[in-house]
Design a protein around this motif. Structure first.
Motif, PDB file in Angstrom:
ATOM      1  N   ARG A  31       0.808  -1.218   0.000  1.00 42.13           N
ATOM      2  CA  ARG A  31       0.000   0.000   0.000  1.00 42.13           C
ATOM      3  C   ARG A  31       0.844   1.272   0.000  1.00 42.13           C
ATOM      4  O   ARG A  31       0.513   2.246  -0.673  1.00 42.13           O
ATOM      5  N   ARG A  32       1.908   1.281   0.789  1.00 43.70           N
ATOM      6  CA  ARG A  32       2.680   2.507   0.971  1.00 43.70           C
ATOM      7  C   ARG A  32       3.724   2.714  -0.117  1.00 43.70           C
ATOM      8  O   ARG A  32       4.096   3.855  -0.410  1.00 43.70           O
ATOM      9  N   VAL A  35       1.874   0.759  -4.561  1.00 44.00           N
ATOM     10  CA  VAL A  35       0.813   1.494  -5.263  1.00 44.00           C
ATOM     11  C   VAL A  35       1.324   2.806  -5.859  1.00 44.00           C
ATOM     12  O   VAL A  35       1.162   3.049  -7.062  1.00 44.00           O
ATOM     13  N   PRO A  36       1.970   3.671  -5.064  1.00 43.26           N
ATOM     14  CA  PRO A  36       2.427   4.920  -5.672  1.00 43.26           C
ATOM     15  C   PRO A  36       3.497   4.723  -6.731  1.00 43.26           C
ATOM     16  O   PRO A  36       3.519   5.437  -7.740  1.00 43.26           O
ATOM     17  N   MET A  37       4.399   3.752  -6.530  1.00 41.89           N
ATOM     18  CA  MET A  37       5.471   3.558  -7.503  1.00 41.89           C
ATOM     19  C   MET A  37       4.939   2.940  -8.792  1.00 41.89           C
ATOM     20  O   MET A  37       5.340   3.325  -9.892  1.00 41.89           O
ATOM     21  N   GLY A  39       1.856   3.245  -9.867  1.00 41.39           N
ATOM     22  CA  GLY A  39       1.038   4.268 -10.493  1.00 41.39           C
ATOM     23  C   GLY A  39       1.860   5.335 -11.190  1.00 41.39           C
ATOM     24  O   GLY A  39       1.424   5.904 -12.195  1.00 41.39           O
ATOM     25  N   ALA A  40       3.068   5.610 -10.667  1.00 39.01           N
ATOM     26  CA  ALA A  40       3.921   6.638 -11.254  1.00 39.01           C
ATOM     27  C   ALA A  40       4.795   6.099 -12.373  1.00 39.01           C
ATOM     28  O   ALA A  40       5.533   6.858 -13.004  1.00 39.01           O
ATOM     29  N   ARG A  69      -7.846   1.062  -6.941  1.00 39.86           N
ATOM     30  CA  ARG A  69      -6.549   0.509  -7.327  1.00 39.86           C
ATOM     31  C   ARG A  69      -6.055  -0.470  -6.261  1.00 39.86           C
ATOM     32  O   ARG A  69      -6.103  -0.167  -5.069  1.00 39.86           O
TER      33      ARG A  69
END
Length: 210
Positions: A31-32, A35-37, A39-40, A69
């Motif tokens: 989650r931490r 997901v952001p990596m 997505g980017a 997501r």
């Protein structure tokens, strides 16, 4: 995703403290960080021999219509991307995909649009589970001991953790494709790196002379 808490009536007994710690660690990582990596567009940086390969699945919430997501371990089998629900059939992303099979997938370096469907054929499902267990070391440990050579063991796992196949219907432009940000970044680095190294070398020579 590889679930942290089982929600199925036939799920195994409550995990031991170490198992819960492993689940929490994997949940936090997913989650931490994942997901952001993902997505980017930095999915290739979170692929390791410990976590396995991860994708980012986008489903349409069956009640609100919002996009959801979820990071998941995956394998590619027979031209489809396969994932399984460690939380059982009640996992929100799994239920969303059943309600509306139109999904999007971000793989390391690739974005796809696809159609999701549950894998119900026993032979195909065993093949998918074998590929998933072999490709996801950490999630496999969390799920417990599984023999990939034992059909009965795989069938028991499938009863708890249903498998979903995502058949690609379109390839979407990603960060590494033409006009994506990655080629621009690489071009900038190719130009900037020699300049930066040259500046460092000149500064070092000046210090030596003084």
């Amino acid at each position: 995703m590889m679930s942290l808490v089982t929600t199925h009536a036939d799920a195994p007994a409550r995990p031991a403290p170490l198992d819960r710690l492993q689940r929490r660690a994997f949940y936090t990582f997913s989650r931490r960080l994942a997901v952001p990596m993902l997505g980017a567009g930095f999915g290739s940086l979170v692929v390791t021999d410990i976590t396995g390969s991860l994708l980012l699945l986008t489903t349409i919430d069956r009640t609100t219509g919002d996009l959801k997501r979820t990071p998941l371990g995956y394998a590619v089998v027979g031209g489809a991307v396969v994932v399984m629900s460690g939380s059982g059939p009640k996992a929100e992303w799994f239920r969303n995909a059943l309600a509306d099979p139109r999904v999007e997938v971000v793989l390391p370096g690739t974005r796809l649009r696809g159609s999701a469907s549950p894998v119900t054929d026993p032979a195909r499902r065993r093949t998918a589970l074998r590929a998933l267990l072999e490709s996801m070391p950490m999630p496999s440990l969390i799920l417990g001991e599984q023999s990939i050579d034992d059909d009965t063991s795989l069938d028991e796992l499938a009863a708890r953790c249903p498998v979903l196949a995502i058949t690609p219907t379109a390839v979407l432009p990603g960060p590494f494709d033409p006009r994506g940000w990655a080629p621009k970044l690489n071009t900038w680095l190719a130009v900037a790196a020699p300049i930066a190294l040259g500046a460092v070398a000149v500064a070092a020579l000046r210090r030596r002379r003084h």
